[in-house]
Scaffold this motif. Structure first.
Motif, PDB file in Angstrom:
ATOM      1  N   ALA A   1       0.835  -1.205   0.000  1.00  0.00           N
ATOM      2  CA  ALA A   1       0.000   0.000   0.000  1.00  0.00           C
ATOM      3  C   ALA A   1       0.865   1.248   0.000  1.00  0.00           C
ATOM      4  CB  ALA A   1      -0.928  -0.008   1.214  1.00  0.00           C
TER       5      ALA A   1
ATOM      6  N   GLU B   1       2.107   1.956  -3.278  1.00  0.00           N
ATOM      7  CA  GLU B   1       0.993   2.054  -4.217  1.00  0.00           C
ATOM      8  C   GLU B   1       0.995   0.913  -5.237  1.00  0.00           C
ATOM      9  OE1 GLU B   1       0.734   6.006  -5.791  1.00  0.00           O
ATOM     10  OE2 GLU B   1       0.698   6.894  -3.798  1.00  0.00           O
TER      11      GLU B   1
ATOM     12  N   ARG C   1       0.459   5.989   2.273  1.00  0.00           N
ATOM     13  CA  ARG C   1       0.022   7.316   1.852  1.00  0.00           C
ATOM     14  C   ARG C   1      -1.483   7.427   1.737  1.00  0.00           C
ATOM     15  NH1 ARG C   1       3.886   6.371  -2.498  1.00  0.00           N
ATOM     16  NH2 ARG C   1       5.886   6.674  -1.543  1.00  0.00           N
ATOM     17  N   LYS C   2      -2.155   6.363   1.398  1.00  0.00           N
ATOM     18  CA  LYS C   2      -3.596   6.425   1.179  1.00  0.00           C
ATOM     19  C   LYS C   2      -4.415   6.082   2.421  1.00  0.00           C
ATOM     20  CE  LYS C   2      -3.631   5.788  -3.738  1.00  0.00           C
ATOM     21  NZ  LYS C   2      -4.383   5.262  -4.843  1.00  0.00           N
TER      22      LYS C   2
ATOM     23  N   TRP D   1      -9.284   5.763   3.319  1.00  0.00           N
ATOM     24  CA  TRP D   1      -8.497   6.059   2.132  1.00  0.00           C
ATOM     25  C   TRP D   1      -8.516   7.553   1.906  1.00  0.00           C
ATOM     26  CZ3 TRP D   1      -5.514   2.342   0.859  1.00  0.00           C
ATOM     27  CH2 TRP D   1      -5.924   1.036   0.983  1.00  0.00           C
TER      28      TRP D   1
END
Length: 103
Positions: free
Chosen positions: A60, A63, A92-93, A101
């Motif tokens: 994650a 990405e 990051r999300k 998210w």
């Protein structure tokens, strides 16, 4: 009709297994005061599951498309799960508190 995950098992069964491992991790944390399950721990299934959670985190973070849901990130954060890099750093999300998210 149940939806199937990549392994060919119904998602409900996968969800039950994930929650079973999470509960085992909560018990481990209550006993030892942390979530750093070593590879040589007597419960190999739990040790492998924790390692996989950290792999999902890295995916994650880079990405690469993690299969970990925001809700699961939030559950692990709620018990102060130690991620592979600094404890303050999250994908990051995913926000630290909500596991939501970010767009």
């Amino acid at each position: 009709m149940p939806r199937f995950a990549h392994s060919g098992r119904p998602e409900s069964r996968l969800k039950e297994r994930w929650h079973a491992r999470f509960n085992e991790l909560c018990s481990f944390r209550a006993r030892y005061g942390h979530c750093k399950v070593p590879r040589w721990y007597e419960n190999k299934t739990l040790a492998n599951w924790v390692r996989r959670c950290r792999q999902e985190y890295r995916m994650a973070e880079e990405e690469m498309g993690s299969s970990m849901t925001p809700e699961r990130f939030a559950m692990l954060n709620s018990i102060n799960f130690e991620w592979p890099s600094t404890p303050e750093k999250l994908p990051r999300k995913v926000s630290k508190d909500q596991g939501q998210w970010n767009e």
